[in-house]
Design a protein around this motif. Sequence first.
Motif, short mmCIF file in Angstrom:
data_model
loop_
_atom_site.label_atom_id
_atom_site.label_comp_id
_atom_site.label_asym_id
_atom_site.label_seq_id
_atom_site.Cartn_x
_atom_site.Cartn_y
_atom_site.Cartn_z
N MET A 144 0.82 -1.44 0.06
CA MET A 144 -0.03 -0.09 0.01
C MET A 144 0.91 1.07 -0.18
O MET A 144 1.57 1.21 1.02
CB MET A 144 -0.93 0.05 1.05
CG MET A 144 -1.87 -1.10 1.32
SD MET A 144 -2.95 -1.06 2.47
CE MET A 144 -1.76 -1.48 3.80
N ALA A 145 0.84 1.96 -1.00
CA ALA A 145 1.55 3.37 -1.20
C ALA A 145 0.98 4.36 -1.69
O ALA A 145 1.42 5.26 -2.20
CB ALA A 145 2.91 2.67 -2.11
N GLY A 146 -0.25 4.42 -1.34
CA GLY A 146 -1.16 5.55 -1.73
C GLY A 146 -1.73 6.63 -0.70
O GLY A 146 -2.00 7.89 -1.37
N GLY A 147 -0.97 6.59 0.36
CA GLY A 147 -1.45 7.35 1.24
C GLY A 147 -0.63 8.58 1.26
O GLY A 147 0.58 8.73 0.61
N GLU A 148 -0.86 9.66 1.67
CA GLU A 148 -0.34 11.17 1.68
C GLU A 148 0.89 11.15 2.75
O GLU A 148 1.61 12.22 2.85
CB GLU A 148 -1.27 12.23 1.81
CG GLU A 148 -2.30 12.18 0.88
CD GLU A 148 -3.13 13.52 0.78
OE1 GLU A 148 -2.92 14.58 1.59
OE2 GLU A 148 -4.21 13.44 0.17
N MET B 237 7.69 14.59 -1.47
CA MET B 237 8.08 13.24 -1.67
C MET B 237 6.97 12.19 -1.12
O MET B 237 6.53 12.11 -0.11
CB MET B 237 9.43 12.91 -1.29
CG MET B 237 9.90 11.47 -1.48
SD MET B 237 11.54 11.28 -0.72
CE MET B 237 12.38 12.54 -1.68
N PRO B 238 6.71 10.87 -1.91
CA PRO B 238 5.75 10.11 -1.17
C PRO B 238 6.45 9.34 -0.23
O PRO B 238 7.54 9.10 -0.25
CB PRO B 238 5.31 9.31 -2.52
CG PRO B 238 6.39 9.33 -3.58
CD PRO B 238 6.98 10.95 -3.07
N LYS B 239 5.73 8.88 0.65
CA LYS B 239 6.18 8.01 1.95
C LYS B 239 7.03 6.87 1.50
O LYS B 239 8.31 6.71 2.13
CB LYS B 239 5.15 7.73 2.80
CG LYS B 239 5.54 7.26 4.08
CD LYS B 239 4.12 6.86 4.97
CE LYS B 239 3.11 5.98 4.33
NZ LYS B 239 2.16 5.83 5.42
N PRO B 240 6.66 6.00 0.36
CA PRO B 240 7.67 4.92 0.10
C PRO B 240 9.01 5.27 -0.25
O PRO B 240 9.80 4.55 -0.45
CB PRO B 240 6.84 4.40 -1.12
CG PRO B 240 5.21 4.82 -0.79
CD PRO B 240 5.41 6.05 -0.28
N LEU B 241 9.16 6.52 -0.77
CA LEU B 241 10.46 6.91 -1.28
C LEU B 241 11.13 7.71 -0.35
O LEU B 241 12.37 7.94 -0.30
CB LEU B 241 10.45 7.98 -2.35
CG LEU B 241 9.74 7.33 -3.77
CD1 LEU B 241 9.66 8.37 -4.84
CD2 LEU B 241 10.56 5.91 -4.12
N LEU B 242 10.88 7.80 1.01
CA LEU B 242 11.51 8.25 2.18
C LEU B 242 12.55 7.45 2.45
O LEU B 242 12.46 6.13 2.49
CB LEU B 242 10.59 8.69 3.40
CG LEU B 242 9.56 9.87 3.15
CD1 LEU B 242 8.75 9.85 4.46
CD2 LEU B 242 10.43 11.19 2.74
N MET C 95 1.12 11.26 -5.50
CA MET C 95 2.43 11.10 -6.08
C MET C 95 2.81 9.97 -6.68
O MET C 95 4.02 9.34 -6.72
CB MET C 95 3.57 11.65 -5.34
CG MET C 95 3.28 13.18 -4.65
SD MET C 95 4.71 13.60 -3.79
CE MET C 95 5.81 14.40 -4.87
N ALA C 96 1.77 9.14 -7.39
CA ALA C 96 2.10 7.88 -7.84
C ALA C 96 3.18 7.85 -8.88
O ALA C 96 3.85 6.88 -9.03
CB ALA C 96 0.83 7.03 -8.40
N ASN C 97 3.16 8.60 -9.77
CA ASN C 97 4.12 9.01 -10.79
C ASN C 97 5.57 8.62 -10.32
O ASN C 97 6.50 7.83 -10.96
CB ASN C 97 4.12 9.96 -11.68
CG ASN C 97 2.61 9.64 -12.53
OD1 ASN C 97 2.25 8.73 -13.06
ND2 ASN C 97 2.28 10.82 -13.15
N ALA C 98 5.83 9.36 -8.98
CA ALA C 98 6.98 9.27 -8.46
C ALA C 98 7.43 7.69 -8.21
O ALA C 98 8.73 7.38 -8.51
CB ALA C 98 7.36 10.44 -7.28
N ILE C 99 6.78 7.28 -7.59
CA ILE C 99 6.84 5.78 -7.21
C ILE C 99 7.05 4.83 -8.28
O ILE C 99 8.08 4.04 -8.36
CB ILE C 99 5.58 5.38 -6.30
CG1 ILE C 99 5.54 6.17 -4.82
CG2 ILE C 99 5.81 3.91 -6.06
CD1 ILE C 99 4.33 5.83 -4.32
N ARG C 100 6.20 5.27 -9.51
CA ARG C 100 6.10 4.37 -10.52
C ARG C 100 7.79 4.84 -11.53
O ARG C 100 8.50 3.60 -11.90
CB ARG C 100 5.27 4.64 -11.63
CG ARG C 100 4.01 4.03 -11.45
CD ARG C 100 3.09 4.21 -12.51
NE ARG C 100 1.56 3.60 -12.19
CZ ARG C 100 0.90 4.42 -11.70
NH1 ARG C 100 0.97 5.79 -11.68
NH2 ARG C 100 -0.57 3.84 -11.55
N ASP C 101 8.12 5.77 -11.42
CA ASP C 101 9.56 6.24 -12.15
C ASP C 101 10.39 5.78 -11.40
O ASP C 101 11.49 5.13 -12.03
CB ASP C 101 9.34 7.73 -12.18
CG ASP C 101 8.40 8.47 -12.99
OD1 ASP C 101 7.93 7.72 -13.85
OD2 ASP C 101 8.38 9.87 -12.86
#
Length: 85
Positions: free
Chosen positions: A1-5, A16-21, A51-57
């Motif tokens: 789950m990587a959708g939260g703010e 920056m989205p949480k999964p990228l911290l 910020m879904a695109n940042a995670i996908r990128d």
Amino acid sequence: MAGGEGARLRPLTSNMPKPLLTVAGRPMMEHVLNLVRRHGITDVVVTVSFMANAIRDFFGDGSEFGVELTYVDEPAPLGTAGSST
């Protein structure tokens, strides 16, 4: 789950989205992918929104991390239990 703010982690998640911290020099989600791969899981579904695109990128198709990633867009926040519906 990587959708939260990541509201509780602001201001870190403002741009920056949480999964990228980073934790210990790697994005949090990379630690999770490494763990599941070590346990033999190679097909991973990631729900994304904020910020879904940042995670996908960053993670792409997952091949660089030894997994196959599938992304599912969550158009409206459904909460923690919502992503399993």
